[in-house]
Design an enzyme around this catalytic site. Structure first.
Site, PDB file in Angstrom:
ATOM      1  N   LYS A  52       5.215   5.917  -4.432  1.00  0.00           N
ATOM      2  CA  LYS A  52       6.106   4.581  -5.212  1.00  0.00           C
ATOM      3  C   LYS A  52       5.379   4.334  -6.311  1.00  0.00           C
ATOM      4  CE  LYS A  52       9.287   5.461  -2.395  1.00  0.00           C
ATOM      5  NZ  LYS A  52      10.404   4.746  -2.419  1.00  0.00           N
TER       6      LYS A  52
ATOM      7  N   TYR B 196       2.639   9.094  -0.307  1.00  0.00           N
ATOM      8  CA  TYR B 196       3.981   7.501  -0.470  1.00  0.00           C
ATOM      9  C   TYR B 196       3.619   6.754  -1.358  1.00  0.00           C
ATOM     10  CZ  TYR B 196       7.870   4.508   1.185  1.00  0.00           C
ATOM     11  OH  TYR B 196       8.993   3.812   1.583  1.00  0.00           O
TER      12      TYR B 196
ATOM     13  N   SER C 296       8.486   0.141  -3.390  1.00  0.00           N
ATOM     14  CA  SER C 296       8.244  -0.237  -2.261  1.00  0.00           C
ATOM     15  C   SER C 296       6.979  -1.119  -1.922  1.00  0.00           C
ATOM     16  CB  SER C 296       7.958   0.871  -1.036  1.00  0.00           C
ATOM     17  OG  SER C 296       6.771   0.567  -0.524  1.00  0.00           O
TER      18      SER C 296
END
Length: 244
Positions: free
Chosen positions: A153, A149, A136
């Site tokens: 990532k 998150y 991402s």
């Protein structure tokens, strides 16, 4: 540019919905024998109805041993797309141990486990292969309420580099793609607020979010022999967000 995966067996995780589902359908269209992996749910059940050629494997990828048992039975596999993932949005001061464990178990740990299964099979057979990890833009940029998150990532990006270093001598290429907001069904729901969407789009030079097929195009290219000298990259599919 013509791309064909005729005779190739490709495993796609997170294939029940979103990017993973679109990738599975595209690769099957391009001639691959696709093994689609996801949790058992209604959306996953409809995938085989949409394309009966796709082989379905239902397993909880956070269960290390169950995953090994389920996926070792589907080898040989030539290529892999690690698309399974999850998002938990909490401010840094509100992050819990459960948030960390659940996110890293699926976003990072599962990718290691599945990649080991595929890579060991390829090495044992002396065959080349390609692995694409779905990362991402959040791996390289900080976002409010994205603590876990972003970190998970970021770990995927570094995993991609280490895998490319260690698996490259076996002619197994490993790359990642790093999309911006993607207009999956969940993406449309999450960014349905015009004000919220406008703020993010203002930071993207192209002024829009990514469509699912644009992300699938990048994955397809990196899997294919057309990218035979590309290894260890984290490819933004972000309309220029990370360039600003």
């Amino acid at each position: 540019m013509n791309i064909s995966f005729e005779g190739k067996r490709i495993l796609v995780t997170g294939a029940g919905s979103g990017i993973g589902r679109a990738v599975a359908l595209r690769l099957s269209k391009f001639g691959a024998n696709v093994i689609a992996v996801s949790l058992p749910d209604k959306s996953f059940d409809t995938l085989s109805e949409e394309d009966p050629k796709i082989e379905i494997v239902k397993v909880d990828l956070t269960d290390w041993n169950a995953t090994k048992d389920a996926l070792q039975s589907v080898t040989p596999v030539d290529h892999l797309v690690n698309s399974a993932g999850m998002f938990r949005g909490h401010a840094f001061l509100d992050v819990t141990a459960e948030d960390v464990d659940e996110s890293f178990n699926i976003n990072f740990k599962a990718a290691i486990n599945v990649s080991q299964i595929v890579a060991k099979d390829l090495i044992a057979r002396g065959k080349p292969g390609s692995i694409v990890n779905i990362s991402s833009q959040a791996s390289q940029a900080a976002f409010h309420d994205h603590t876990v998150y972003c970190c998970s990532k970021g770990a995927v990006d570094q995993l991609t580099r280490v895998m490319s270093l260690e698996l490259g001598p076996h002619n197994i290429r490993v790359n990642a793609i790093n999309p911006t907001v993607v207009m999956t069904e969940l993406g449309r729901q999450a960014w349905s607020d015009p004000k919220k969407a406008a703020n993010m789009k203002s930071k993207i030079p192209l002024g829009r979010f990514a469509e699912v097929e644009e992300v699938v195009d990048a994955i397809t290219y990196l899997l294919s022999d057309r990218s035979s000298m590309i290894n260890g990259v984290t490819l933004p599919v972000d309309g220029g967000f990370l360039a600003t």
